[in-house]
Design a protein around this motif. Structure first.
Motif, PDB file in Angstrom:
ATOM      1  N   ARG A 147       0.862  -1.180   0.000  1.00 43.26           N
ATOM      2  CA  ARG A 147       0.000   0.000   0.000  1.00 43.26           C
ATOM      3  C   ARG A 147       0.902   1.235   0.000  1.00 43.26           C
ATOM      4  O   ARG A 147       1.992   1.212   0.564  1.00 43.26           O
ATOM      5  CB  ARG A 147      -0.937   0.009   1.202  1.00 43.26           C
ATOM      6  CG  ARG A 147      -0.222   0.130   2.525  1.00 43.26           C
ATOM      7  CD  ARG A 147      -1.219   0.162   3.686  1.00 43.26           C
ATOM      8  NE  ARG A 147      -0.517   0.301   4.924  1.00 43.26           N
ATOM      9  CZ  ARG A 147      -0.337  -0.676   5.801  1.00 43.26           C
ATOM     10  NH1 ARG A 147      -0.817  -1.865   5.561  1.00 43.26           N
ATOM     11  NH2 ARG A 147       0.313  -0.464   6.909  1.00 43.26           N
ATOM     12  N   PRO A 148       0.446   2.306  -0.635  1.00 47.69           N
ATOM     13  CA  PRO A 148       1.281   3.517  -0.628  1.00 47.69           C
ATOM     14  C   PRO A 148       1.319   4.143   0.760  1.00 47.69           C
ATOM     15  O   PRO A 148       0.282   4.335   1.379  1.00 47.69           O
ATOM     16  CB  PRO A 148       0.596   4.432  -1.637  1.00 47.69           C
ATOM     17  CG  PRO A 148      -0.802   3.931  -1.738  1.00 47.69           C
ATOM     18  CD  PRO A 148      -0.772   2.478  -1.400  1.00 47.69           C
ATOM     19  N   GLU A 149       2.504   4.406   1.220  1.00 46.46           N
ATOM     20  CA  GLU A 149       2.691   5.048   2.511  1.00 46.46           C
ATOM     21  C   GLU A 149       3.621   6.232   2.335  1.00 46.46           C
ATOM     22  O   GLU A 149       4.380   6.308   1.371  1.00 46.46           O
ATOM     23  CB  GLU A 149       3.304   4.078   3.523  1.00 46.46           C
ATOM     24  CG  GLU A 149       2.411   2.926   3.896  1.00 46.46           C
ATOM     25  CD  GLU A 149       3.060   1.947   4.848  1.00 46.46           C
ATOM     26  OE1 GLU A 149       4.299   1.954   4.988  1.00 46.46           O
ATOM     27  OE2 GLU A 149       2.332   1.161   5.460  1.00 46.46           O
ATOM     28  N   ILE A 150       3.567   7.130   3.284  1.00 48.24           N
ATOM     29  CA  ILE A 150       4.489   8.259   3.322  1.00 48.24           C
ATOM     30  C   ILE A 150       5.268   8.150   4.624  1.00 48.24           C
ATOM     31  O   ILE A 150       4.712   7.815   5.670  1.00 48.24           O
ATOM     32  CB  ILE A 150       3.732   9.596   3.254  1.00 48.24           C
ATOM     33  CG1 ILE A 150       3.109   9.761   1.872  1.00 48.24           C
ATOM     34  CG2 ILE A 150       4.650  10.766   3.575  1.00 48.24           C
ATOM     35  CD1 ILE A 150       2.266  11.000   1.725  1.00 48.24           C
ATOM     36  N   VAL A 151       6.556   8.447   4.555  1.00 46.74           N
ATOM     37  CA  VAL A 151       7.399   8.484   5.741  1.00 46.74           C
ATOM     38  C   VAL A 151       7.896   9.918   5.882  1.00 46.74           C
ATOM     39  O   VAL A 151       8.335  10.527   4.907  1.00 46.74           O
ATOM     40  CB  VAL A 151       8.594   7.518   5.630  1.00 46.74           C
ATOM     41  CG1 VAL A 151       9.415   7.527   6.908  1.00 46.74           C
ATOM     42  CG2 VAL A 151       8.119   6.115   5.309  1.00 46.74           C
ATOM     43  N   THR A 152       7.786  10.470   7.088  1.00 48.84           N
ATOM     44  CA  THR A 152       8.247  11.825   7.347  1.00 48.84           C
ATOM     45  C   THR A 152       9.162  11.831   8.561  1.00 48.84           C
ATOM     46  O   THR A 152       9.028  10.989   9.448  1.00 48.84           O
ATOM     47  CB  THR A 152       7.064  12.784   7.614  1.00 48.84           C
ATOM     48  OG1 THR A 152       6.309  12.297   8.729  1.00 48.84           O
ATOM     49  CG2 THR A 152       6.160  12.903   6.396  1.00 48.84           C
TER      50      THR A 152
END
Length: 178
Positions: free
Chosen positions: A67-72
């Motif tokens: 699944r598309p995830e974002i890491v910040t």
């Protein structure tokens, strides 16, 4: 108004931006404005993720867990993993306790590296498990304050540059999960 400090793209459509006030926005270039979710067919035009309480150093899209995830990552050392179908982050952990100057994510394996003004590079899994701390160049000299990091796109190799005007290549230790 807070200035954009980090951005990332996934394919041709979404763009994520992190800001100096700790907020994050996701834009869909097809719509021309912020979107609430990457998983919904109907795009909403407003979004404002504000879990970071300080400057966002880096943002990136990942495709782990199918699944598309974002890491910040924030300057105070906090890292957050986001599934944009959710209104809050999935995982939050402290990467380091000294100011984070840079953050890099590997595109093919779930590992993240952070750099510090306190002269070290730390590697962790996206689940928050500590993998390795690097404090020295290959010649044994202490590294300077870290200003940039980049992973090789296909190998488990990391380049680290610092204010000491040196760039070093590292082959981090591979845990069994890679």
């Amino acid at each position: 108004s807070a200035g954009a400090t980090a951005s990332g793209v996934m394919g041709a459509d979404p763009l994520v931006a992190g800001f100096s006030d700790g907020s994050m926005k996701v834009y869909d270039v097809r719509v021309g404005g912020p979107v609430q979710s990457l998983g919904r067919a109907r795009r909403q035009r407003t979004t404002h993720y504000t879990e970071h309480k300080s400057w966002i150093v880096s943002t990136a899209f990942t495709q782990f867990n199918s699944r598309p995830e974002i890491v910040t990552g924030g300057i105070v050392g906090d890292v957050k993993v986001w599934d944009l179908r959710q209104s809050t982050s999935l995982i939050t952990y402290t990467m380091q306790r000294t100011p984070m100057t840079t953050l890099s994510f590997h595109k093919k394996i779930p590992v993240v590296a952070s750099g510090s003004y306190a002269q070290f590079v730390k590697l962790m899994s996206l689940d928050g498990d500590s993998l390795q701390v690097i404090r020295y160049h290959s010649d044994g000299q202490s590294i300077g304050p870290v200003s940039c990091l980049a992973f090789h796109p296909n190998k488990v190799q990391l380049a680290a540059g610092g204010t000491d005007k040196l760039v070093s290549l590292y082959s981090p230790k591979k845990p069994a999960t890679f």
